[in-house]
Design an enzyme around this catalytic site. Structure first.
Site, PDB file in Angstrom:
ATOM      1  N   GLN A 109      -9.256  -3.911   7.992  1.00 51.19           N
ATOM      2  CA  GLN A 109      -8.362  -3.403   9.037  1.00 51.19           C
ATOM      3  C   GLN A 109      -8.933  -2.180   9.735  1.00 51.19           C
ATOM      4  OE1 GLN A 109      -4.006  -3.615   8.385  1.00 51.19           O
ATOM      5  NE2 GLN A 109      -4.535  -4.151   6.282  1.00 51.19           N
ATOM      6  N   LYS A 121       0.805  -1.204   0.000  1.00 50.18           N
ATOM      7  CA  LYS A 121       0.000   0.000   0.000  1.00 50.18           C
ATOM      8  C   LYS A 121       0.849   1.270   0.000  1.00 50.18           C
ATOM      9  CE  LYS A 121      -1.076   1.444   3.848  1.00 50.18           C
ATOM     10  NZ  LYS A 121      -1.558   1.795   5.187  1.00 50.18           N
ATOM     11  N   THR A 122       1.807   1.305   0.896  1.00 49.02           N
ATOM     12  CA  THR A 122       2.632   2.506   1.001  1.00 49.02           C
ATOM     13  C   THR A 122       3.427   2.724  -0.276  1.00 49.02           C
ATOM     14  OG1 THR A 122       2.831   2.022   3.347  1.00 49.02           O
ATOM     15  CG2 THR A 122       4.285   3.702   2.448  1.00 49.02           C
ATOM     16  N   ARG A 159       0.549  -9.211  10.720  1.00 45.53           N
ATOM     17  CA  ARG A 159       1.804  -8.492  10.969  1.00 45.53           C
ATOM     18  C   ARG A 159       2.995  -9.399  10.766  1.00 45.53           C
ATOM     19  NH1 ARG A 159       0.376  -4.490   9.382  1.00 45.53           N
ATOM     20  NH2 ARG A 159      -1.467  -5.695   8.911  1.00 45.53           N
ATOM     21  N   ASP A 196      -4.635   8.014   2.949  1.00 51.80           N
ATOM     22  CA  ASP A 196      -4.158   6.728   3.450  1.00 51.80           C
ATOM     23  C   ASP A 196      -5.125   6.234   4.525  1.00 51.80           C
ATOM     24  OD1 ASP A 196      -2.553   4.583   3.864  1.00 51.80           O
ATOM     25  OD2 ASP A 196      -1.088   5.640   5.109  1.00 51.80           O
ATOM     26  N   GLU A 197      -5.225   4.934   4.704  1.00 49.94           N
ATOM     27  CA  GLU A 197      -6.062   4.363   5.770  1.00 49.94           C
ATOM     28  C   GLU A 197      -7.480   4.934   5.743  1.00 49.94           C
ATOM     29  OE1 GLU A 197      -4.781   1.989   7.319  1.00 49.94           O
ATOM     30  OE2 GLU A 197      -2.788   2.390   8.143  1.00 49.94           O
TER      31      GLU A 197
END
Length: 771
Positions: A275, A57-58, A632, A244-245
DNA sequence: ATCGATCGATTTTTT
DNA sequence: ATCGATCGAT
């Protein structure tokens, strides 16, 4: 330093950026997979990128930013990139900088709150604030609310201030000013929340202050009331907006974005509904679920190739999250290993997830520590491992264990630097120096350290301030001109004011760091802590020193204070090789080779409160939290659940979390704890006071199949020899809780021991072993 | 004004 | 167990 919000330098942009020959595709597009690349190159119109955990994503976000600039689709200050956390903002700026260099500095890049604050400062007067308004933190908010409650004669017992505050904040999260709160909501908290909301806002304005919610709420007000002046320029200017997010945005943030994006409609939101873990804070999963309706014609791109975790971990996480109903639906696929791996090929699938039953929290911590030691022995780094817990309180047992075992660790998201009492006091001095009318700061420090200005004096000041519409500082000056105060109090107050005034002059010609050390010394704050017998006091002195050092990085007091309000964290000291300890919430966006997921027990995880308050929705959010935890891990997941746990001062027996049943057996190996039924039960010394009737996980429960733990004695604590071992002074010993130490005195079954960490203690001999 | 003791309530996550 | 708020003594 350029201020992106400085419209003075804003020239009407050319109608369209020169569509000159598009530059050749840059090299950094190469490494992207087709979906990622599409997400980068789809520049026109609304775009939703559904990005599963570990799908890059980043990378997509940063590459997209670089791409927009590289293609000359916009200039840096015509692009806004919004993140949720400071960490994400920092990371994004760094990574974009690596791709495109200095122009990255000119992007509008920051958290919602930081961007909101800067924008609001430009138009503060439109909501009756001055552009130098201060930003209140949670602590100040609460203090202020309590004062209002006192004035209104409300019983803080019947209506807990934090609950009232939370209620008001949720309204703000929804973009609701006091007048806009729907009647159906006004009855909340016996109506007190709404009754206080208006006065609270009034008070904030009087104090020239905003709380966090206001940073966005006031923006909305300004946008609506003065569109031509405070909205349209931004709409025209912002050719591209990236978020983002997105699943974490609340209604206010959504409205804020939508208004700003209306000019060019190039809004790109990246997020993962699976998430979404911040609904309790006002986040609306609905924002992401509704995206296509909100922005007609939107493109939706799914990123499902995971490059982080083993296939087994992905399978487990996927199966778990499939139990949720409200989702857009994504399936994580392993990005690496081409599916050539045959089914039974364990190596290709990675390790099975381990689910481990333990006796209690202490043992849980102990086994994790043992695993970490083994990991280290195998040449692994501690910094590749993380222990993730549901609640902050759970970190303590791990900390104790890690400390006694001598394993370096860091706690992320613990009490933050600028939130510490001593730091807040010191900063309050700076605030008052920077702004004489910062009443919150004034109140906080006027009598700290004690200088004889007590409640009575303060009350007089308050009265005068309220009557004359003055700040406390101004009121203090007034009152000194009269003889309303007793000479003694007057003298103390006068001394205080003079001191502040003196520092204010110093501030004009002294760097902040130096000013701070002078203030600390001359105010007596440092001495106050030095004289404090509390064992924590020396640490506080250290923190104050660190504060002075941190201040050296800032040009002016003002920039520092803004940093404190919005960032609230201090640059982490060089870490070295440490295991990370944090909550599941804190772990979002991070990844580790090894992940320990602790405390998977009913009531704790899923947390009882989540279930009580939100029912099914709460459960699903807890499940998403579990999903975040699992994803994670790159290589190994170790989940543990204890049969007993101490919740406040009481022991409770616990059932394994229902989430454990939702993991696919094929990818999980379930272990009993070592020495659970054998050595452990005895170590409670016949203490039937616990009322333990067998490990709760061992009680028959139809659909669970957890193996009985094998009765192997605990590795680190061999049963004490029956005939009281003879310890003698000078001998080195190990204690389960306190670690290594040396016996200083031995008398019968009792020992005096000087522990290496934790000092001298008296301990029963049977609790230690020779080391 | 300050200090200490006592009592009671309170425990999720945080930009 | 820890924190606050309250009260009474100095």
């Amino acid at each position: 330093m350029s201020d992106p919000f400085d419209l003075s330098s804003f020239q009407p942009a050319p109608p369209a950026p020169p569509p000159s020959t598009p530059p050749a595709p840059p090299p950094w597009l190469e490494g992207l997979n087709p979906e990622q690349r599409q997400a980068v190159e789809t520049t026109d119109g609304p775009l939703l990128v559904l990005s599963g955990a570990g799908t890059g994503k980043t990378r997509v976000l940063t590459t997209r930013l670089a791409y927009l600039l590289h293609q000359r689709l916009a200039r840096p200050w015509e692009i806004m990139a919004v993140t949720f956390t400071n960490r994400a903002a920092r990371e994004m700026r760094e990574r974009v900088g690596e791709l495109i260099g200095p122009p990255a500095e000119q992007l509008w890049l920051g958290t919602f709150h930081a961007l909101g604050a800067r924008l609001l400062r430009r138009h503060a007067e439109l909501v009756d604030l001055k552009s130098n308004f201060t930003i209140l933190d949670a602590d100040d908010q609460l203090r202020l609310l309590k004062q209002l409650m006192q004035a209104a004669n409300l019983d803080p017992k019947r209506s807990p201030p934090p609950a009232l505050m939370g209620c008001i904040q949720r309204w703000k999260d929804r973009g609701l000013t006091p007048e806009a709160v729907p009647t159906s909501d006004r009855g909340a908290m016996d109506g007190f929340a709404h009754r206080l909301y208006g006065p609270y806002q009034e008070r904030l304005k009087t104090l020239n202050t905003c709380d966090f919610g206001d940073l966005l709420l006031h923006c909305l007000t300004v946008f609506k009331s003065h569109p031509e002046e405070a909205l349209q320029p931004y709409q025209q200017r912002l050719r591209y907006i990236l978020v983002d997010e997105y699943q974490d945005t609340n209604v206010a943030q959504y409205l804020w974005l939508r208004l700003l994006a209306q000019g060019h409609r190039n809004l790109c939101c990246v997020g993962d509904d699976d998430q979404s873990i911040y609904s309790w804070r006002g986040a609306e999963v609905g924002n992401i679920l509704r995206f296509e309706q909100d922005f007609p014609g939107a493109n939706v791109i799914r990123l499902e190739r995971n490059y982080r975790s083993t296939p087994r971990i992905l399978a487990a996480a996927s199966e778990l999250i499939a139990n949720n109903r409200d989702r857009l639906g994504k399936t994580l696929k392993s990005g690496h290993a081409p599916q050539s791996a045959s089914q039974g090929d364990d190596d290709a699938l990675g390790e099975r997830l381990r689910v481990r039953a333990v006796w209690d929290g202490e043992e849980e911590a102990r086994v994790v520590a043992e695993d970490l030691i083994a990991h280290q022995r195998d040449g692994g780094r501690l910094s590749d491992a993380a222990i993730l817990v549901r609640t902050g309180a759970q970190t303590r047992e791990f900390e104790e264990r890690l400390m006694t075992t001598g394993l370096p660790y860091r706690v992320v998201g613990g009490p933050r630097f600028y939130e510490r009492l001593e730091i807040r006091d010191a900063v309050a001095y700076l605030r008052l120096i920077a702004q004489a009318d910062d009443d919150m700061a004034f109140e906080r420090i006027v009598n700290k350290p004690r200088r004889g200005i007590g409640d009575a004096t303060l009350k007089t000041l308050h009265q005068l301030a309220r009557a004359g519409g003055l700040s406390l500082s101004a009121a203090a000056t007034e009152v000194l001109g009269s003889d309303e105060l007793k000479p003694r109090a007057a003298k103390a107050l006068d001394g205080f004011l003079q001191q502040i005034a003196g520092w204010r002059e110093v501030a004009a010609e002294t760097p902040p760091g130096e000013l701070m050390s002078r203030v600390l010394k001359e105010s007596g704050l440092i001495d106050m802590w030095r004289a404090d017998p509390d064992p924590q006091a020396p640490g506080r002195v250290d923190n104050l020193r660190e504060l002075c050092t941190a201040l050296e990085d800032f040009e002016s007091l003002e920039t520092f204070l803004e940093h404190v309000s919005l960032v609230m964290e201090n640059e982490e000291a060089a870490l070295g090789d440490r295991v990370t300890l944090m909550t599941l919430h804190g772990a979002k966006g991070l990844e580790f080779e090894l992940v320990f997921l602790a405390g998977w027990e009913e009531e704790l995880f899923p947390h009882r409160r989540a279930l009580d308050q939100e029912g099914l929705k709460g459960l699903e959010e807890e499940r998403r939290l579990a999903y975040v935890g699992l994803t994670r891990a790159r290589r190994r997941v170790t989940i543990s659940h204890a049969a007993n746990r101490r919740l406040f001062s009481q022991w409770q027996s616990c059932l394994p979390s229902r989430f454990l049943d939702e993991l696919p057996d094929a990818h999980v190996v379930r272990e009993g704890a070592k020495g659970l039924s054998g050595g452990r039960a005895g170590s409670f010394g016949g203490g039937s006071g616990l009322g333990w009737d067998g490990p709760s996980w061992a009680r028959p429960k139809p659909d669970r199949h957890i193996e009985r733990p094998t009765p192997t004695p605990p590795a680190t604590r061999p049963a004490a020899p029956d005939g009281e071992a003879a310890f003698s002074p000078g001998q080195r010993v190990f204690h389960d809780k306190f670690g290594y130490g040396t016996v200083t005195r031995a008398e019968g079954g009792k020992l005096d021991i000087q522990f290496e960490k934790g000092g001298a203690k008296k301990v029963m001999a049977r609790f230690v072993v020779a080391a």
